[in-house]
Design an enzyme around this catalytic site. Structure first.
Site, PDB file in Angstrom:
ATOM      1  N   ASN A   1      47.379  10.373  16.599  1.00  0.00           N
ATOM      2  CA  ASN A   1      48.330  10.651  17.143  1.00  0.00           C
ATOM      3  C   ASN A   1      48.328  11.791  15.922  1.00  0.00           C
ATOM      4  O   ASN A   1      47.412  11.783  14.739  1.00  0.00           O
ATOM      5  CB  ASN A   1      49.473   9.885  16.314  1.00  0.00           C
ATOM      6  N   LYS A  39      48.969  14.423  14.217  1.00  0.00           N
ATOM      7  CA  LYS A  39      49.749  15.173  13.410  1.00  0.00           C
ATOM      8  C   LYS A  39      50.408  16.712  13.561  1.00  0.00           C
ATOM      9  O   LYS A  39      49.521  17.455  14.863  1.00  0.00           O
ATOM     10  CB  LYS A  39      50.402  14.460  12.363  1.00  0.00           C
ATOM     11  N   HIS A  71      58.221   8.332  15.585  1.00  0.00           N
ATOM     12  CA  HIS A  71      57.624   7.738  14.881  1.00  0.00           C
ATOM     13  C   HIS A  71      58.488   8.017  13.613  1.00  0.00           C
ATOM     14  O   HIS A  71      59.263   9.001  13.379  1.00  0.00           O
ATOM     15  CB  HIS A  71      56.857   9.748  14.687  1.00  0.00           C
ATOM     16  N   GLU A  82      57.764   9.425  11.131  1.00  0.00           N
ATOM     17  CA  GLU A  82      57.923  10.699  10.249  1.00  0.00           C
ATOM     18  C   GLU A  82      59.294  12.095  10.736  1.00  0.00           C
ATOM     19  O   GLU A  82      60.092  12.783  10.194  1.00  0.00           O
ATOM     20  CB  GLU A  82      56.466  11.392  10.399  1.00  0.00           C
ATOM     21  N   GLU A 103      54.324   0.377  13.414  1.00  0.00           N
ATOM     22  CA  GLU A 103      53.827   1.086  11.947  1.00  0.00           C
ATOM     23  C   GLU A 103      54.624   1.257  11.399  1.00  0.00           C
ATOM     24  O   GLU A 103      55.782   1.574  11.164  1.00  0.00           O
ATOM     25  CB  GLU A 103      53.932   2.660  12.832  1.00  0.00           C
ATOM     26  N   GLY A 153      49.214   6.470   6.030  1.00  0.00           N
ATOM     27  CA  GLY A 153      48.970   7.857   5.585  1.00  0.00           C
ATOM     28  C   GLY A 153      48.221   7.271   4.282  1.00  0.00           C
ATOM     29  O   GLY A 153      47.790   7.890   3.351  1.00  0.00           O
ATOM     30  N   SER A 168      46.666   2.966   8.917  1.00  0.00           N
ATOM     31  CA  SER A 168      45.667   3.417   8.110  1.00  0.00           C
ATOM     32  C   SER A 168      45.206   2.625   8.840  1.00  0.00           C
ATOM     33  O   SER A 168      43.947   2.562   8.168  1.00  0.00           O
ATOM     34  CB  SER A 168      46.223   2.828   6.938  1.00  0.00           C
TER      35      SER A 168
HETATM   36  P1  13P Z   1      47.410   7.310   9.646  1.00  0.00           P
HETATM   37  O1  13P Z   1      46.342   6.531  10.656  1.00  0.00           O
HETATM   38  O2  13P Z   1      46.962   7.804   9.019  1.00  0.00           O
HETATM   39  O3  13P Z   1      47.888   6.499   8.407  1.00  0.00           O
HETATM   40  O4  13P Z   1      48.663   7.475  10.649  1.00  0.00           O
HETATM   41  C1  13P Z   1      49.129   6.631  11.498  1.00  0.00           C
HETATM   42  C2  13P Z   1      50.003   7.290  12.027  1.00  0.00           C
HETATM   43  O5  13P Z   1      51.201   7.544  11.789  1.00  0.00           O
HETATM   44  C3  13P Z   1      50.241   7.301  13.743  1.00  0.00           C
HETATM   45  O6  13P Z   1      51.147   7.170  14.314  1.00  0.00           O
END
Ligand code: 13P
Length: 255
Positions: free
Chosen positions: A13, A15, A98, A100, A170, A176, A216
Site C-alpha cells: 500500500n 499511500k 484503511h 488513515e 491493521e 508506520g 510495520s
Molecule cells: P506500515 O507498513 O508503514 O506500518 O503501514 C502499514 C499499512 O498501513 C498498510 O496499509
C-alpha cells in the site's frame, strides 16, 4: 481448512508516495525480484500512478490495486474515482476502509460498506481494512471493535461475493510506528476475524478468506508473522516502497 490451501497475498500500500515516473522505476525493480513468487503479489498505488503501473507490470505476476473507490457509478463527487474507471483500465484490487481514511477523511463503517458493495458489484476485489486504536486495545475492547467493523463493513455482502474479499487486520497503533504487533497478537485477532466470518457466513466460507496482517511488517519480522495459522499475508506500507525489502517479504510468504 489448511492454511496452505488459502491464497497467500502480499500487497504493498504505497499511500501518498511515488510519482508516476518513480512508480515505473520501483515496479520495474520489483517485478523481476518477485517473478517466482508462490503467493499473490499486489501493488496498490496512487490513482495517477495506476496507468503507468499497469503498463510496467503487464506480462508479470504483479497485480495492481487502487487505494480507494467511490460507491456511485458517476456523478457530482468532486475528487472521487468510480469503480468503473478503475475496472476499465485493468485494476483488479482496491484497498477500502484503511485507518488513515477513517482517521483523516471521515470514512465510517457505513461508507466502507457502500464502497465494498460497489467494488464487488463491479468485479473489483476489495482489501477491507479493520483494526483497533491503541486506547481501544488498552480498554480491552479490541474484539468488540473488530466484530463491529467486520459485521458492518461486510453488511449485505453475499457468501459468493465473500470469495473475492480480502481482509487486512491493521492495528492502528502499529501503522508506520515501527511497533509491530507480536505474532501472537496478530494471530489472536486474525483468528477472531475468521471466527466472526464463520458466525456471519459459515466455517467453510470463513476458512477460504485470506486475512492479512498490516502494521510495520518488514523483511525482518515477516517470517514470524506469516508463520501463524491465520495470518495469510501482509498489507505493507513503508517496506513496500523499497524493492528489496518488499521482495524479501514476498519470499517469506512463498515458503
Ligand atoms: P506500515 O507498513 O508503514 O506500518 O503501514 C502499514 C499499512 O498501513 C498498510 O496499509
Amino acid at each position: 481448512m489448511d492454511k496452505a490451501k488459502r491464497k497467500a497475498i502480499i500487497a504493498g500500500n504505497w499511500k501518498m508516495n511515488k510519482t508516476p515516473k518513480e512508480a515505473k522505476e520501483l515496479l520495474t525493480a520489483i517485478a523481476p525480484l518477485v517473478a517466482d513468487a508462490d503467493c499473490e503479489v499486489i501493488a496498490c498505488v496512487p490513482y495517477v500512478d495506476l496507468a503507468v503501473a499497469l503498463e510496467a507490470t503487464a506480462g508479470t505476476n504483479v497485480k495492481i490495486g487502487a487505494e480507494n473507490c467511490h460507491w456511485a457509478e458517476s456523478g457530482a463527487f468532486t475528487g472521487e474515482i468510480s469503480t468503473g474507471m478503475l475496472k476499465e483500465i485493468g485494476v483488479e484490487y482496491v484497498v477500502l476502509g484503511h485507518s488513515e481514511r477513517r482517521q483523516y477523511f471521515g470514512e465510517t463503517d457505513e461508507t466502507v460498506n457502500k464502497r465494498t458493495k460497489a467494488a464487488l458489484a463491479a468485479g473489483l476485489k476489495p482489501i477491507v481494512c479493520v483494526g483497533e486504536l491503541l486506547w481501544e486495545r488498552e480498554c480491552n475492547i479490541t474484539e468488540e471493535v473488530i466484530a463491529r467493523q467486520i459485521k458492518l463493513d461486510l453488511w449485505d455482502v453475499t457468501e459468493e461475493e465473500l470469495k473475492n474479499v480480502v481482509i487486512a487486520y491493521e492495528p492502528v497503533w502499529a501503522i508506520g510506528t515501527g511497533k509491530t504487533a507480536t505474532s501472537d497478537q496478530a494471530e489472536e485477532v486474525c483468528a477472531f476475524i475468521r471466527a466472526q466470518l464463520a458466525k456471519l457466513y459459515n466455517q467453510d466460507a470463513a476458512d477460504a478468506v485470506t486475512i492479512q496482517y498490516g502494521g510495520s511488517m518488514n523483511d525482518g519480522n515477516a517470517d514470524e508473522l506469516l508463520s501463524k495459522t491465520n495470518v495469510d499475508g501482509g498489507l505493507i506500507g513503508g517496506a513496500s516502497l523499497v524493492a528489496e525489502k518488499f521482495a524479501a517479504i514476498v519470499k517469506a510468504a512463498s515458503k
